[in-house]
Design a protein around this motif. Structure first.
Motif, mmCIF file in Angstrom:
data_model
loop_
_atom_site.group_PDB
_atom_site.id
_atom_site.type_symbol
_atom_site.label_atom_id
_atom_site.label_comp_id
_atom_site.label_asym_id
_atom_site.label_seq_id
_atom_site.Cartn_x
_atom_site.Cartn_y
_atom_site.Cartn_z
ATOM 1 N N ILE A 34 -7.647 -13.232 -3.322
ATOM 2 C CA ILE A 34 -6.804 -12.993 -2.147
ATOM 3 C C ILE A 34 -7.721 -12.607 -0.993
ATOM 4 C CG2 ILE A 34 -4.975 -11.559 -1.159
ATOM 5 C CD1 ILE A 34 -3.936 -13.301 -3.396
ATOM 6 N N GLY A 35 -7.496 -13.225 0.158
ATOM 7 C CA GLY A 35 -8.309 -12.924 1.326
ATOM 8 C C GLY A 35 -7.494 -12.223 2.400
ATOM 9 N N LEU A 36 -8.168 -11.416 3.188
ATOM 10 C CA LEU A 36 -7.557 -10.741 4.322
ATOM 11 C C LEU A 36 -8.186 -11.290 5.593
ATOM 12 C CD1 LEU A 36 -5.919 -8.395 5.661
ATOM 13 C CD2 LEU A 36 -8.004 -7.048 5.429
ATOM 14 N N LYS A 37 -7.354 -11.873 6.453
ATOM 15 C CA LYS A 37 -7.847 -12.314 7.762
ATOM 16 C C LYS A 37 -8.115 -11.085 8.599
ATOM 17 C CE LYS A 37 -4.803 -16.100 7.827
ATOM 18 N NZ LYS A 37 -3.674 -16.710 8.449
ATOM 19 N N CYS A 38 -9.248 -11.065 9.230
ATOM 20 C CA CYS A 38 -9.603 -9.923 10.067
ATOM 21 C C CYS A 38 -9.337 -10.260 11.531
ATOM 22 C CB CYS A 38 -11.078 -9.587 9.884
ATOM 23 S SG CYS A 38 -11.484 -9.155 8.185
ATOM 24 N N GLY A 39 -9.192 -9.236 12.347
ATOM 25 C CA GLY A 39 -9.073 -9.427 13.781
ATOM 26 C C GLY A 39 -7.685 -9.206 14.327
ATOM 27 N N ALA A 40 -7.421 -9.870 15.427
ATOM 28 C CA ALA A 40 -6.189 -9.654 16.194
ATOM 29 C C ALA A 40 -4.935 -9.931 15.371
ATOM 30 C CB ALA A 40 -6.203 -10.515 17.453
ATOM 31 N N ARG A 41 -4.943 -10.961 14.548
ATOM 32 C CA ARG A 41 -3.735 -11.327 13.780
ATOM 33 C C ARG A 41 -3.318 -10.272 12.774
ATOM 34 N NH1 ARG A 41 -2.975 -17.615 12.685
ATOM 35 N NH2 ARG A 41 -0.743 -17.288 12.754
ATOM 36 N N SER A 42 -4.278 -9.647 12.134
ATOM 37 C CA SER A 42 -3.962 -8.635 11.123
ATOM 38 C C SER A 42 -4.055 -7.220 11.681
ATOM 39 C CB SER A 42 -4.915 -8.757 9.933
ATOM 40 O OG SER A 42 -6.246 -8.471 10.344
ATOM 41 N N ASN A 43 -4.641 -7.094 12.862
ATOM 42 C CA ASN A 43 -4.887 -5.794 13.497
ATOM 43 C C ASN A 43 -5.889 -4.969 12.682
ATOM 44 O OD1 ASN A 43 -4.472 -4.130 15.744
ATOM 45 N ND2 ASN A 43 -3.064 -2.843 14.598
ATOM 46 N N ILE A 44 -6.832 -5.691 12.021
ATOM 47 C CA ILE A 44 -7.823 -5.030 11.174
ATOM 48 C C ILE A 44 -9.231 -5.540 11.493
ATOM 49 C CG2 ILE A 44 -8.659 -4.736 8.795
ATOM 50 C CD1 ILE A 44 -5.725 -4.897 7.912
ATOM 51 N N THR A 45 -10.158 -4.616 11.599
ATOM 52 C CA THR A 45 -11.586 -4.916 11.701
ATOM 53 C C THR A 45 -12.235 -4.333 10.448
ATOM 54 O OG1 THR A 45 -11.597 -4.852 14.119
ATOM 55 C CG2 THR A 45 -13.707 -4.483 13.015
ATOM 56 N N VAL A 46 -13.116 -5.102 9.831
ATOM 57 C CA VAL A 46 -13.785 -4.647 8.612
ATOM 58 C C VAL A 46 -15.293 -4.602 8.843
ATOM 59 C CG1 VAL A 46 -14.264 -5.180 6.179
ATOM 60 C CG2 VAL A 46 -11.990 -5.606 7.118
ATOM 61 N N ILE A 47 -15.905 -3.515 8.415
ATOM 62 C CA ILE A 47 -17.361 -3.442 8.384
ATOM 63 C C ILE A 47 -17.759 -3.586 6.918
ATOM 64 C CG2 ILE A 47 -19.416 -2.092 8.896
ATOM 65 C CD1 ILE A 47 -17.836 -0.755 11.137
ATOM 66 N N ASP A 48 -18.576 -4.600 6.652
ATOM 67 C CA ASP A 48 -18.964 -4.976 5.298
ATOM 68 C C ASP A 48 -20.449 -4.672 5.113
ATOM 69 O OD1 ASP A 48 -19.539 -6.209 2.877
ATOM 70 O OD2 ASP A 48 -19.005 -8.217 3.552
ATOM 71 N N PHE A 49 -20.745 -3.745 4.214
ATOM 72 C CA PHE A 49 -22.126 -3.374 3.933
ATOM 73 C C PHE A 49 -22.573 -4.106 2.677
ATOM 74 C CE2 PHE A 49 -20.387 0.137 6.358
ATOM 75 C CZ PHE A 49 -21.400 0.417 7.259
ATOM 76 N N ASP A 50 -23.520 -5.037 2.817
ATOM 77 C CA ASP A 50 -24.040 -5.783 1.670
ATOM 78 C C ASP A 50 -25.193 -5.056 0.994
ATOM 79 O OD1 ASP A 50 -22.202 -7.801 1.942
ATOM 80 O OD2 ASP A 50 -23.515 -9.082 3.126
ATOM 81 N N GLY A 51 -25.594 -3.961 1.543
ATOM 82 C CA GLY A 51 -26.638 -3.123 0.956
ATOM 83 C C GLY A 51 -26.196 -1.679 1.068
ATOM 84 N N GLU A 52 -27.139 -0.794 1.117
ATOM 85 C CA GLU A 52 -26.840 0.624 1.282
ATOM 86 C C GLU A 52 -26.442 0.896 2.738
ATOM 87 O OE1 GLU A 52 -26.673 2.922 -1.172
ATOM 88 O OE2 GLU A 52 -26.996 1.177 -2.449
ATOM 89 N N ILE A 53 -25.642 1.915 2.933
ATOM 90 C CA ILE A 53 -25.244 2.316 4.279
ATOM 91 C C ILE A 53 -26.411 3.075 4.909
ATOM 92 C CG2 ILE A 53 -23.631 3.678 5.648
ATOM 93 C CD1 ILE A 53 -21.607 3.264 3.341
ATOM 94 N N PRO A 54 -26.860 2.640 6.085
ATOM 95 C CA PRO A 54 -27.958 3.357 6.745
ATOM 96 C C PRO A 54 -27.586 4.822 6.991
ATOM 97 C CG PRO A 54 -27.567 1.235 7.807
ATOM 98 C CD PRO A 54 -26.439 1.460 6.831
ATOM 99 N N GLU A 55 -28.527 5.723 6.731
ATOM 100 C CA GLU A 55 -28.303 7.160 6.875
ATOM 101 C C GLU A 55 -27.760 7.527 8.244
ATOM 102 O OE1 GLU A 55 -28.369 9.834 4.830
ATOM 103 O OE2 GLU A 55 -28.709 8.420 3.200
ATOM 104 N N GLU A 56 -28.269 6.864 9.302
ATOM 105 C CA GLU A 56 -27.876 7.236 10.659
ATOM 106 C C GLU A 56 -26.415 6.928 10.988
ATOM 107 O OE1 GLU A 56 -31.051 5.550 10.139
ATOM 108 O OE2 GLU A 56 -30.129 3.623 10.228
ATOM 109 N N ILE A 57 -25.721 6.154 10.148
ATOM 110 C CA ILE A 57 -24.299 5.893 10.437
ATOM 111 C C ILE A 57 -23.350 6.382 9.349
ATOM 112 C CG2 ILE A 57 -24.775 3.948 11.960
ATOM 113 C CD1 ILE A 57 -23.934 2.089 9.718
ATOM 114 N N LYS A 58 -23.863 6.916 8.260
ATOM 115 C CA LYS A 58 -22.998 7.386 7.168
ATOM 116 C C LYS A 58 -21.917 8.343 7.646
ATOM 117 C CE LYS A 58 -25.571 6.820 2.931
ATOM 118 N NZ LYS A 58 -26.258 7.471 1.823
ATOM 119 N N ASN A 59 -22.261 9.284 8.466
ATOM 120 C CA ASN A 59 -21.298 10.288 8.928
ATOM 121 C C ASN A 59 -20.361 9.760 10.004
ATOM 122 O OD1 ASN A 59 -22.314 12.216 7.174
ATOM 123 N ND2 ASN A 59 -23.844 12.885 8.649
ATOM 124 N N GLU A 60 -20.614 8.560 10.507
ATOM 125 C CA GLU A 60 -19.798 7.989 11.576
ATOM 126 C C GLU A 60 -18.683 7.086 11.049
ATOM 127 O OE1 GLU A 60 -20.336 9.113 14.630
ATOM 128 O OE2 GLU A 60 -22.044 10.231 13.823
#
Length: 105
Positions: A34-60
């Motif tokens: 099952i896929g989720l369309k991102c953007g205006a139609r679904s009102n959803i933005t997704v941030i996809d991390f294919d590796g580890e989350i960089p330390e400088e943005i973990k808390n954000e």
């Protein structure tokens, strides 16, 4: 989405809508993803991390819906953010999925 894949099985998928749970259950029973369309139609933005989350943005990242993936830290779901383009930050292994993009859920 095709079985064991993240590729759409329909042509012009960005302009189609499938909103019935019965249809979703049929796809799952047939082994489809099952896929989720991102953007205006679904009102959803997704941030996809294919590796580890960089330390400088973990808390954000904030308190938001999260989905663990096989490839990395996972998908973080947010309300649609019009100013963020669909893009890939290659060095950081981060995809911003917005209008024109999708994620497997």
């Amino acid at each position: 989405i095709a079985r064991n894949s993240k590729y759409p099985v329909e042509k012009d998928w960005v302009n189609k809508e499938h909103k019935t749970i019965v249809e979703w259950k049929d796809w799952i029973n047939d082994g489809m993803n099952i896929g989720l369309k991102c953007g205006a139609r679904s009102n959803i933005t997704v941030i996809d991390f294919d590796g580890e989350i960089p330390e400088e943005i973990k808390n954000e990242l904030g308190d938001t819906l999260y989905q663990k993936t096989n490839k990395g830290a996972g998908h973080y779901f947010y309300l649609f953010e019009e100013d963020l383009p669909k893009t890939r930050l290659v060095d950081l292994k981060i995809d911003i999925e917005n209008t024109g993009g999708q994620v497997v859920i």
